[in-house]
Each structure stands twice: as structure tokens, then as C-alpha cells.
Design a protein around this motif. Structure first.
Motif, PDB file in Angstrom:
ATOM      1  N   ALA A  46      25.464  31.174  25.193  1.00 26.89           N
ATOM      2  CA  ALA A  46      24.087  30.936  25.641  1.00 26.89           C
ATOM      3  C   ALA A  46      23.433  29.820  24.838  1.00 26.89           C
ATOM      4  O   ALA A  46      22.828  28.905  25.412  1.00 26.89           O
ATOM      5  N   VAL A  47      23.555  29.874  23.513  1.00 28.43           N
ATOM      6  CA  VAL A  47      22.913  28.856  22.703  1.00 28.43           C
ATOM      7  C   VAL A  47      23.604  27.504  22.882  1.00 28.43           C
ATOM      8  O   VAL A  47      22.955  26.454  22.836  1.00 28.43           O
ATOM      9  N   LEU A  48      24.915  27.514  23.127  1.00 23.80           N
ATOM     10  CA  LEU A  48      25.605  26.259  23.394  1.00 23.80           C
ATOM     11  C   LEU A  48      25.118  25.621  24.685  1.00 23.80           C
ATOM     12  O   LEU A  48      24.914  24.400  24.758  1.00 23.80           O
ATOM     13  N   LEU A  49      24.902  26.449  25.703  1.00 26.50           N
ATOM     14  CA  LEU A  49      24.401  25.939  26.972  1.00 26.50           C
ATOM     15  C   LEU A  49      22.983  25.386  26.812  1.00 26.50           C
ATOM     16  O   LEU A  49      22.665  24.310  27.339  1.00 26.50           O
ATOM     17  N   LEU A  50      22.143  26.114  26.098  1.00 26.73           N
ATOM     18  CA  LEU A  50      20.778  25.643  25.885  1.00 26.73           C
ATOM     19  C   LEU A  50      20.750  24.351  25.069  1.00 26.73           C
ATOM     20  O   LEU A  50      19.951  23.451  25.345  1.00 26.73           O
ATOM     21  N   GLU A  51      21.639  24.252  24.078  1.00 31.18           N
ATOM     22  CA  GLU A  51      21.686  23.031  23.265  1.00 31.18           C
ATOM     23  C   GLU A  51      22.131  21.828  24.085  1.00 31.18           C
ATOM     24  O   GLU A  51      21.616  20.715  23.909  1.00 31.18           O
ATOM     25  N   LYS A  52      23.080  22.044  24.990  1.00 36.44           N
ATOM     26  CA  LYS A  52      23.527  20.930  25.851  1.00 36.44           C
ATOM     27  C   LYS A  52      22.400  20.472  26.773  1.00 36.44           C
ATOM     28  O   LYS A  52      22.245  19.276  27.042  1.00 36.44           O
ATOM     29  N   GLN A  53      21.626  21.436  27.248  1.00 40.98           N
ATOM     30  CA  GLN A  53      20.515  21.075  28.119  1.00 40.98           C
ATOM     31  C   GLN A  53      19.430  20.337  27.333  1.00 40.98           C
ATOM     32  O   GLN A  53      18.835  19.388  27.845  1.00 40.98           O
ATOM     33  N   VAL A  54      19.195  20.759  26.099  1.00 39.88           N
ATOM     34  CA  VAL A  54      18.227  20.075  25.249  1.00 39.88           C
ATOM     35  C   VAL A  54      18.680  18.653  24.947  1.00 39.88           C
ATOM     36  O   VAL A  54      17.863  17.716  24.879  1.00 39.88           O
ATOM     37  N   ALA A  55      19.994  18.467  24.793  1.00 43.37           N
ATOM     38  CA  ALA A  55      20.540  17.145  24.463  1.00 43.37           C
ATOM     39  C   ALA A  55      20.354  16.134  25.583  1.00 43.37           C
ATOM     40  O   ALA A  55      20.521  14.922  25.355  1.00 43.37           O
ATOM     41  N   LEU A  56      20.014  16.579  26.771  1.00 39.11           N
ATOM     42  CA  LEU A  56      19.786  15.643  27.878  1.00 39.11           C
ATOM     43  C   LEU A  56      18.571  14.752  27.623  1.00 39.11           C
ATOM     44  O   LEU A  56      18.481  13.663  28.183  1.00 39.11           O
ATOM     45  N   ARG A  57      17.644  15.227  26.799  1.00 39.14           N
ATOM     46  CA  ARG A  57      16.451  14.452  26.480  1.00 39.14           C
ATOM     47  C   ARG A  57      16.259  14.383  24.965  1.00 39.14           C
ATOM     48  O   ARG A  57      15.441  15.096  24.388  1.00 39.14           O
ATOM     49  N   PRO A  58      17.042  13.510  24.302  1.00 44.94           N
ATOM     50  CA  PRO A  58      16.914  13.410  22.831  1.00 44.94           C
ATOM     51  C   PRO A  58      15.559  12.876  22.392  1.00 44.94           C
ATOM     52  O   PRO A  58      15.182  13.011  21.220  1.00 44.94           O
ATOM     53  N   ASP A  59      14.814  12.259  23.314  1.00 44.72           N
ATOM     54  CA  ASP A  59      13.505  11.720  22.960  1.00 44.72           C
ATOM     55  C   ASP A  59      12.427  12.795  22.865  1.00 44.72           C
ATOM     56  O   ASP A  59      11.346  12.555  22.327  1.00 44.72           O
ATOM     57  N   VAL A  60      12.715  13.989  23.395  1.00 40.98           N
ATOM     58  CA  VAL A  60      11.753  15.091  23.356  1.00 40.98           C
ATOM     59  C   VAL A  60      12.016  15.922  22.103  1.00 40.98           C
ATOM     60  O   VAL A  60      13.076  16.541  21.976  1.00 40.98           O
ATOM     61  N   LYS A  61      11.072  15.948  21.196  1.00 38.19           N
ATOM     62  CA  LYS A  61      11.253  16.669  19.936  1.00 38.19           C
ATOM     63  C   LYS A  61      10.962  18.160  20.085  1.00 38.19           C
ATOM     64  O   LYS A  61      11.726  19.001  19.624  1.00 38.19           O
ATOM     65  N   VAL A  62       9.839  18.505  20.712  1.00 36.94           N
ATOM     66  CA  VAL A  62       9.488  19.916  20.922  1.00 36.94           C
ATOM     67  C   VAL A  62      10.163  20.376  22.204  1.00 36.94           C
ATOM     68  O   VAL A  62       9.712  20.085  23.305  1.00 36.94           O
ATOM     69  N   ASN A  63      11.282  21.082  22.064  1.00 34.27           N
ATOM     70  CA  ASN A  63      12.110  21.431  23.220  1.00 34.27           C
ATOM     71  C   ASN A  63      12.501  22.906  23.268  1.00 34.27           C
ATOM     72  O   ASN A  63      13.286  23.317  24.109  1.00 34.27           O
ATOM     73  N   SER A  64      11.941  23.713  22.357  1.00 27.92           N
ATOM     74  CA  SER A  64      12.273  25.132  22.321  1.00 27.92           C
ATOM     75  C   SER A  64      11.030  25.956  22.611  1.00 27.92           C
ATOM     76  O   SER A  64       9.949  25.678  22.086  1.00 27.92           O
ATOM     77  N   VAL A  65      11.179  26.992  23.456  1.00 28.23           N
ATOM     78  CA  VAL A  65      10.057  27.849  23.828  1.00 28.23           C
ATOM     79  C   VAL A  65      10.453  29.297  23.562  1.00 28.23           C
ATOM     80  O   VAL A  65      11.472  29.777  24.064  1.00 28.23           O
ATOM     81  N   HIS A  66       9.645  29.978  22.757  1.00 26.26           N
ATOM     82  CA  HIS A  66       9.887  31.382  22.398  1.00 26.26           C
ATOM     83  C   HIS A  66       8.663  32.183  22.819  1.00 26.26           C
ATOM     84  O   HIS A  66       7.566  31.977  22.294  1.00 26.26           O
ATOM     85  N   ILE A  67       8.814  33.082  23.772  1.00 32.56           N
ATOM     86  CA  ILE A  67       7.706  33.830  24.352  1.00 32.56           C
ATOM     87  C   ILE A  67       7.882  35.309  24.063  1.00 32.56           C
ATOM     88  O   ILE A  67       9.002  35.835  24.116  1.00 32.56           O
ATOM     89  N   SER A  68       6.779  35.987  23.760  1.00 32.25           N
ATOM     90  CA  SER A  68       6.803  37.444  23.628  1.00 32.25           C
ATOM     91  C   SER A  68       5.760  38.037  24.567  1.00 32.25           C
ATOM     92  O   SER A  68       4.628  37.563  24.622  1.00 32.25           O
TER      93      SER A  68
END
Length: 418
Positions: A46-68
């Protein structure tokens, strides 16, 4: 229902937080939505898949969302109900097609779940996070409350969804996982309270049986500006193995704390005068016959008084913790009249008049040995004049115009003509 959204630059941090909860038995994985790989038995996929998706836009620094999503303790939700509410929520805020992990946690007094996802799409698009809580989350949250008949956030007791330091379970060594328990305390104290020194921080941490230590003089920890956190027993003695500050997720190291000290000192200044007034009024109008009585009167105003005692059992310092404003002050920081010596003079010591000298001598009353304290603090004599007034009396007294000042001094000087 209360929704909280935290955005960051690391997708691994929220993933490992929830994955560790699962491994420790405090959470379970409810769903893995829009995942192309098997994650039930291989969570690292799961984290590998999310990291690959994040890598599609290296120019975007804030790319993680944690919701409760937090629900009232009075609500009993099954896993299926909670999962469906979470899916509808994600759809409503525009994350329905994003890959995300849904966890249910069992480590709190109210039912709640956590969601880990990214705002980067497979088509390299970026979901805007600007005011997502106000513009998207709040309308969706209210709509779901009506649809599922949930207890509305405005009707809930917010104390059940926040950590109250004095009501929270203290860390007891051997009863719970030490690092996890200390981490929970640090997260509740360090970013919330306004303190300007390690001693003031320890005054608050001590309410939880936790202490931060720099090591002994000359030790390698002290030389390298290191910091460790330890668990205390009911007698204030350290128990167990110390844990390095760098091992905690939020890195509460000494350099990071020192950066907070300066900012906190400025932020807490606006609460200083109101705290001084409360203490002065308590001393003036309450019958504080001992330090314990004084502490109880302050406690009724949500102020905690923490004493610092030396190896001989003498009190050498006081720290005031205001739970309402979340501020911490050493007595000497508030003013000389709020230091340990001054408070001991006004509370612990009864006044006995010496008929030969016309002065009054201080004798110990209540908890603690005031004479011993006075001997160790030789800066002041144990004798005080009968007509001596408190600082509050001097400030509040009325000054009459008809004083004994010579009339010549009252006249204004005439300006000399040029």
C-alpha cells in the motif's frame, strides 16, 4: 461526528503510525479502496503504491493527507457502518477515486477511524487542499450527520475527543507499552502548552509521570545536547530504560524544543498579568494556612502549582500551570513576589511578635519546614516589620493629594522667557 485533517510532506509517517497500531492490536484495517495491489496480507504494498503515485508530481511538496473521523461515545457503529460513512465522506470531499487506507482504532474512549491517502491523482492532477476543512469537510460532515442520524459535533462534549492532561491515565511503568505511552503524553503536551524552559516543560510532563532529562554533568548525552524521556513512579523516581528523543515520531529533541522556547515565551506573555492577579487574589482573600491549602484554592481555578524540592526536602522553586490558557510560568518569571521564598513567607509562616524588638519572627506552619527553607536562602532575614504591606496592598491603596509634600515642591516651575 468530528473530522480532522492533517496534511504533510511524508506519506510513510501516517502509514507507519496506523500500521504500528495494527501490529500492537490497537487498530484494524477496515478497507483498502482503489488499491491495485493486495494489501491485506502485504501492507507494505500500500505504501509503495502511494509513494509511486506521489512521485508523479515531484513539484508538489504537501502530498500526504491523514484524516480522522471521530464519533460520539454514545454511538455504537459496526465496522460496516463506519466504513460506509468513511466512503461517503471521501466521496464528498473529492477523494472518492483516490487510493486510501481505512483503519479503525480502539485506543480511545470514543469510536473513530483514520484514513491515509494522497492528493495526487493517477493523471498527475493535484487536489487542492486550501481550506479543505472549511469549504469541503464541514458541509459533508453536516450532511452525513443528518443522513445517518449521527450525534452532531456541536452537541458532543468536546472533552471526550481531546486529551485532558489531568484526567488522562498516567504512565505506569510495566502496565503499558512504555514508548507508546510516553509518545501519547508528548503529543498532548509539547505542541499545546507554552513553556520557555526544560524545567517548565517537565512541570507539565510530571503530571503524567514523565520526565525529560539531559543526562548527568559531563555525560555524552549532555555534551551532544541529547535528550531522553523516562517514566516516573508515584514517588517521582525514574523507572525502566530511558528512550531517546530522536526515536519518537515528532522528534522532541532538545534543539527542536529550544526553538519552541523563544516562540512560547512571546506567545504566553499576554496571559501573564491575569495569572498574577488570580494568584494575588487567592493569597489575599483565601485562608491559605499551608501550601496544600494554597494549591487546592488554585486547583479550583484550573491552576496547578508544582513544587521543586532539593535533596534535603526544602522547597526551592514553584511552577504555575494554567490549564485554561495552557501556559507555564516559573514563580520567579512572574515576579519576585511569586517566587518560592516569597510564597513561603506569606503562606507557611505565622507571625509572632517579639516584644523586645517590635519585630515579628516567622515560624513554620503547615506542610514543609519554613525555617529550613529560610536558612538555605540567606538573601532575606527571617524578621519583618509589623507595618510591612503586601505588594497588592501597595498597588491598590489610595494616595491622598493632601500628603506631607512641601508646597514649594508642588508648584510648577515657570518657563524662562527666551
Amino acid at each position: 461526528m468530528v473530522a480532522r485533517i492533517k496534511c504533510s510532506t511524508s506519506i510513510r509517517k501516517p502509514f507507519h503510525y496506523n500500521d504500528n497500531k495494527v501490529k500492537q492490536g490497537y487498530a484494524c484495517l477496515l478497507a483498502a479502496e482503489n488499491m491495485l495491489l493486495e494489501v491485506d496480507t502485504h501492507p507494505d504494498n500500500a505504501v509503495l503504491l502511494l509513494e509511486k503515485q506521489v512521485a508523479l508530481r515531484p513539484d508538489v511538496k504537501v502530498n500526504s493527507v491523514h484524516i480522522s473521523l471521530n464519533f460520539s461515545p454514545d454511538e455504537e457503529l459496526s465496522n460496516e457502518q463506519m466504513a460506509q460513512i468513511a466512503r461517503d465522506y471521501m466521496e464528498g470531499i473529492g477523494f472518492g477515486n483516490q487510493p486510501y487506507l481505512l483503519y479503525r482504532h480502539f485506543d480511545s474512549g470514543h469510536p473513530h477511524c483514520h484514513i491515509v491517502t494522497t492528493n495526487i491523482g493517477l493523471d498527475k492532477s493535484r487536489i487542492s487542499l486550501h481550506q479543505i476543512g472549511k469549504l469541503k469537510s464541514e458541509p459533508v460532515r453536516k450532511e452525513l450527520e443528518n443522513r445517518y442520524g449521527l450525534i452532531k459535533a456541536e452537541q458532543q462534549n468536546t472533552k471526550t475527543l481531546t486529551i485532558n492532561p489531568l484526567d488522562a491515565s498516567k504512565v505506569i511503568y510495566g502496565k503499558v507499552a512504555t514508548k507508546q505511552a510516553i509518545s501519547k503524553v508528548l503529543n498532548a503536551v509539547i505542541p499545546v502548552y507554552k513553556y520557555s524552559s526544560l524545567a517548565e516543560l517537565n512541570a507539565v510532563l510530571g503530571l503524567y509521570n514523565v520526565r525529560a532529562e539531559q543526562g548527568n554533568n559531563g555525560s555524552r548525552i549532555e555534551q551532544n545536547k541529547g535528550l531522553v524521556y523516562r517514566v516516573l513512579d508515584h514517588d517521582g523516581q525514574c523507572k525502566g530504560v530511558p528512550i531517546k528523543a530522536s526515536l519518537f515520531a515528532d522528534k522532541p529533541t532538545l534543539p527542536n524544543l529550544e526553538r519552541r522556547f523563544l516562540a512560547n515565551d512571546v506567545a504566553r506573555s499576554k496571559y501573564k498579568d491575569s495569572l498574577k492577579i488570580k494568584i494575588d487574589v487567592t493569597l489575599k482573600f483565601k485562608n491559605c494556612s499551608s501550601l496544600k491549602v494554597f494549591q487546592d484554592h488554585l486547583k479550583s481555578q484550573d491552576i496547578r502549582l508544582v513544587t521543586r524540592v532539593n535533596e534535603h526536602g526544602a522547597i526551592y522553586g514553584l511552577t504555575y500551570i494554567d490549564l485554561k490558557s495552557k501556559t507555564v510560568f516559573n514563580g520567579s518569571t512572574l515576579g519576585k513576589e511569586f517566587s518560592a521564598k516569597a510564597i513561603m513567607e506569606r503562606i507557611h509562616l505565622a507571625k509572632i511578635v517579639n516584644p523586645d524588638t517590635g519585630f515579628e519572627r516567622a515560624t513554620a506552619l503547615g506542610k514543609g519546614n519554613a525555617d529550613e527553607f529560610m536558612n538555605e536562602n540567606n538573601s532575606a532575614s527571617p524578621y519583618y516589620r509589623l507595618d510591612e504591606k503586601s505588594a497588592l496592598e501597595l498597588l491598590m491603596q489610595y494616595e491622598y493629594a493632601a500628603s506631607n509634600v512641601p508646597s514649594e515642591w508642588k508648584k510648577k516651575k515657570k518657563r524662562r522667557k527666551k
